[in-house]
Structures are given as C-alpha cells and as structure tokens.
Scaffold this active site. Structure first.
Site, mmCIF file in Angstrom:
data_model
loop_
_atom_site.group_PDB
_atom_site.id
_atom_site.type_symbol
_atom_site.label_atom_id
_atom_site.label_comp_id
_atom_site.label_asym_id
_atom_site.label_seq_id
_atom_site.Cartn_x
_atom_site.Cartn_y
_atom_site.Cartn_z
ATOM 1 N N ASP A 32 1.952 -1.344 11.861
ATOM 2 C CA ASP A 32 0.585 -1.606 11.186
ATOM 3 C C ASP A 32 0.294 -3.244 11.509
ATOM 4 O OD1 ASP A 32 0.061 0.726 10.309
ATOM 5 O OD2 ASP A 32 0.922 0.333 8.256
ATOM 6 N N LYS A 59 0.946 -1.060 -0.117
ATOM 7 C CA LYS A 59 0.015 -0.124 -0.055
ATOM 8 C C LYS A 59 0.908 1.102 -0.059
ATOM 9 C CE LYS A 59 -2.992 0.565 3.420
ATOM 10 N NZ LYS A 59 -2.956 1.671 4.112
ATOM 11 N N LYS A 75 -4.438 5.308 14.698
ATOM 12 C CA LYS A 75 -4.582 4.729 13.443
ATOM 13 C C LYS A 75 -5.892 4.713 12.936
ATOM 14 C CE LYS A 75 -0.340 3.740 13.040
ATOM 15 N NZ LYS A 75 0.579 4.631 12.217
HETATM 16 C C1 S3P Z 1 2.510 4.869 6.297
HETATM 17 C C2 S3P Z 1 2.867 4.985 7.476
HETATM 18 C C3 S3P Z 1 2.422 4.611 8.721
HETATM 19 C C4 S3P Z 1 1.688 3.382 8.609
HETATM 20 C C5 S3P Z 1 0.656 3.615 7.488
HETATM 21 C C6 S3P Z 1 1.359 3.829 6.216
HETATM 22 C C7 S3P Z 1 3.071 5.304 5.011
HETATM 23 O O1 S3P Z 1 1.935 5.637 9.341
HETATM 24 O O2 S3P Z 1 0.698 3.131 9.724
HETATM 25 O O3 S3P Z 1 -0.253 2.243 7.220
HETATM 26 O O4 S3P Z 1 2.836 4.687 3.995
HETATM 27 O O5 S3P Z 1 3.841 6.346 5.171
HETATM 28 P P1 S3P Z 1 2.489 6.814 10.338
HETATM 29 O O6 S3P Z 1 3.232 7.698 9.346
HETATM 30 O O7 S3P Z 1 1.457 7.442 10.835
HETATM 31 O O8 S3P Z 1 3.211 5.840 11.238
#
Ligand code: S3P
Length: 446
Positions: A325, A26, A352
């Site tokens: 995650d 993702k 989250k």
């Molecule tokens: C992500 C960073 C993470 C993760 C999210 C995807 C990203 O979040 O939890 O699912 O793609 O940069 P945070 O930056 O809030 O830790």
C-alpha cells in the site's frame, strides 16, 4: 463529500517539525470488529481506526447480528453472536470504498446460512472479486456477480461448508483471510498455502481469540496455515496500533522536505508491513526506530524521520507484499531522490482503489518527473533535491476515489515549485481522517 475537500492546494512552506500519532491500523481494525462479532460476550477495542472503511465493516457486522457501540472514552464495545450464528442481513451491505471489508466478509458469510448482497462505490465496483469467489465457491458458497466477477454481488453461504486446502495464486492477505474466516465455521481443517508471505494480522488475531490455528514455514519460505473449524472464539480486550501505512505519509514528507524532523509515535512494526521503512533506509534515509515494544500481540515503535538526501535503488520484487500500500508515497520519495529507482512485480497495484501504477506515472510526469511505466512497475529518475515542477500554474491531480493517491500527491505538493491541486481529498476519510490537519500542524511545528 464536503466542498472543502474539493480542489485543495498543497504548496511548499516551512519545514515540518513535531511529534504526531496516526490513526489505528486499518487491517487490524477490520479484523478486530469481525472477530469480536463472532466471539460470545463483550470484546473491547481501543485505538480503532474510525475511518469510512472500518465504519462500513462495523455497520455490516451490526446488520449481521452483532451489537457494536462506541463510548465517549473512544472504546468500542462489541457483543458477538458466536461462530455460525450471524443472521440474515435485512438490506444490501454497503461496502463503500473498502475492498478489505468486502473480501473478508464474503469469507465469513461463505460458511453461514445467509444470503447477502454487497454493493460499493465506483472504485470498489471495478475491483476483481474472482480471487475470493473461486476458493469460497470450492467451499460451497454460491455467487451471482456483475460481469467480470465484480460488485454488485449476491452470495449464499453453505452450512456445513467444505473445508479446503487452497494455494494462493496471488499474494493477497485478503484472499488468505477470506478462506481462513470461511474455515472458522467449516467442520475440520481448512488450509491456506501461501508461497509469498503477506500481512499476518488474521493469523495473529485468530489465535488471540482462541482459534486453533497453526503456521508451518517451509525451507523456501512458503507458509502453510491451518485452522480448525467450528471454533469457539473468546471475547478479547484489544489495542490497535497506529497504521504504518498512514505513518508513511508524514515520514516521507519529513525525509523530502529540507529542515524537517518529525516523530511518529505508536507505529505498527509487524515485519509483514515494514518494507517501506527498510527501502527508505536503503536509500539513505535518516529514519530511526526507537522505543520498540509489543502492543496487543503486534510489534510497535516510535519513528523519527529527518530530512535526508535519498539515492535511487532497485526494489526487490519480493519486498512488494510488505509495502504493497506504500508504493504511491514511495514513488514520491523516489521522485525526490538522486538517480534511478526501479520497481517490478507490482501488477497488483493496477487493481487497488485505482490503477496506482498508471495514476502515479501520469501525475508524476505532470510535475516534471521522468518516469517510465512498465506493465508491473515504474522506473523513476529522481530530481535529486530540485523541487518538483508543474509549469506556470499549479496542475490539478485527479485522485479518482483513491485515498493513497490523494495523500501521496499532497505530500509531493510540499516539494513543488508552485504547489499542486488535488481535485478531491474526501477519499482520505476512508483511512486517515485528520490527514490534512495533521500535515498543517507539522508545517507550523517547532
Ligand atoms: C489488506 C491486504 C492488502 C492491502 C489492503 C489491506 C488486508 O490487499 O492492499 O489495503 O487488510 O488484508 P491484498 O490482499 O489485495 O493484497
């Protein structure tokens, strides 16, 4: 939202067996669309995650001027407009459930002369945006937000934006990426200081697209990331690896379900993402990493997971960013292990897609697991291989628009005495379309 996703029962059955692959990563998928939209010419992306979150990014990049098409061979073709040339969107940008789309796009737009409104679903509208509006405000962007710095939010970017040096107050790849993306169109050097390393997909991909970006690592592990603005990005051909955060579900399912053996192919193994696999191995998991290779600038491997007797561990707080995650599914593994698992330093889980500490604690307690909820972690006493419980009839777990809560309890359900019901599996479409069918295929596998 389809009716079929409502009140779905997950119950024990045959061992899980077979070989599967999971959808594209993702984080990498979002970034591949955004950077392709800023490169002049056609980029091609294969393996893109075609989940709702990434489709929200695709729709937004179209609204900002890029042309994006998918051909029948599954390849996405993106004609970018060039750094600095994103256009004013005609309507509000609907981010659905996706925090990554929202925060990264706010970064991109902070250094473009556009005004944009961001809206999202009930879950996204509760999430904090101050962590990005603060640094982007220092770069010159202006914001009008709902109370608490939340969505709906309208922003106006500034050209030329002010390049800044910013020390991350929270370990967040989204905040880091927002500042770096804003820096792409700011004159001079924008610098992010990252005391605790987080996923580095933005850095890798920005370099891959030709941006001038350097990373210095200090003796204490602090990373200093510098990007030179007013960059020219060159179109690329990219292959997105399978998402380790999605692979986590069939892998933990196999580890906790007697008689199981599951192979997941083509899993992204970037070390900033593989904390879960390391912690499972520390718990005694029979988890083998084979066929390690590199795809599109990211390490990839095939993983083989066999049913294992797991033992509780203390998870060091500094491992958290590399499995941030994966804690919901990790808690399910801990619930099935022998002995106590302790986690700490997980305040971020409360902001989250849901408050994941609270929902996991509540849901695990409902299926008979002894769990103590701390401010920043959970302490779980595992059932040591005894099936999880649930009373006389299958309990219903509320997913609260959180895909990972829904999938984690779906896996837990395979190890309950009488099954459990998830009230709504539709959020799974944000990151892992096909999850239910894939798990069903493993149940019948040979
Ligand atoms: C992500 C960073 C993470 C993760 C999210 C995807 C990203 O979040 O939890 O699912 O793609 O940069 P945070 O930056 O809030 O830790």
């Amino acid at each position: 939202m389809t009716d079929i996703a409502r009140n779905m029962l997950f119950e024990p059955g045959a061992p899980l067996r077979g070989t599967v692959s999971v959808p594209g990563d993702k984080s990498i998928s979002h970034r591949s669309l955004m950077l392709s939209a800023l490169a002049v010419g056609e980029s091609r992306v294969s393996g893109l995650l075609e989940g709702e979150d990434v489709l929200a990014t695709a729709a937004a990049m179209r609204a900002l001027g890029a042309s994006i098409e998918r051909t029948d061979d599954g390849i996405w073709h993106i004609h970018g407009v060039g750094v600095g040339s994103l256009v004013q969107p005609g309507t509000a940008l609907d981010m659905g459930n996706s925090g990554t789309s929202t925060r990264l796009l706010m970064g991109l737009l902070a250094s473009h002369a556009v005004t944009a409104t961001f809206v999202g679903d009930a879950s996204l509208s509760k999430r904090p945006m101050g962590r990005v509006t603060t640094p982007l405000g220092l770069m010159g962007a202006a914001f009008m937000t709902a109370p608490g710095g939340r969505l709906p939010l309208t922003m106006r970017g500034l050209v030329p934006a002010v390049p800044i040096e910013y020390r991350l107050p929270v370990a967040s790849a989204q905040v880091k990426s927002a500042v770096l993306l804003a820096g792409l169109n700011a004159p001079g050097i924008t610098r992010v200081i990252e005391p605790i390393p987080t996923r580095d997909h933005s850095e890798r991909m920005l370099k891959g697209f030709g941006a001038e970006l350097t990373v210095e690592t200090e003796a204490d592990g602090t990373r200093i990331i510098s990007i030179r603005g007013e960059a020219d990005l060159k179109p690329q051909t990219l292959t997105v690896p399978g998402d380790p955060s999605s692979a986590a579900f069939p892998i933990v399912a196999a580890l906790i379900t007697p008689g199981s053996e599951v192979t997941v192919t083509n899993v992204g193994m970037n070390p900033t993402r593989t904390g879960l696999f390391r912690m499972l191995q520390a718990m005694g998991a029979d988890l083998t990493i084979t066929n390690a290779r590199e795809v599109g600038g990211e390490p990839v491997a095939d993983l083989v997971a066999r049913h294992s007797v797991l033992t509780g561990i203390d998870v060091p707080a500094d491992v958290a960013p590399s499995m941030i995650d994966e804690f919901p599914i990790f808690f399910v593994a801990a619930a099935c292990a022998q002995g106590v698992t302790r986690t700490s330093g997980l305040d971020e889980l409360r902001v989250k897609e849901s408050d994941r500490l609270a929902l996991m604690a509540r849901g695990l307690a409902r299926i008979g697991v002894s769990v103590e909820e701390l401010e920043d972690g959970l302490v779980i006493t595992g059932r040591g291989g005894d099936p999880l419980g649930g009373g006389n009839s299958p309990p219903t777990i509320a997913a609260e628009l959180d895909h990972r809560i829904a999938m984690s309890f779906a896996i837990a359900g395979l190890n309950t005495r009488g099954g459990l019901i998830i009230d709504d599996m539709s959020p799974v479409a944000t990151s892992f379309p096909g999850f239910v069918d894939m798990m069903a295929s493993l149940k019948g596998g040979a």
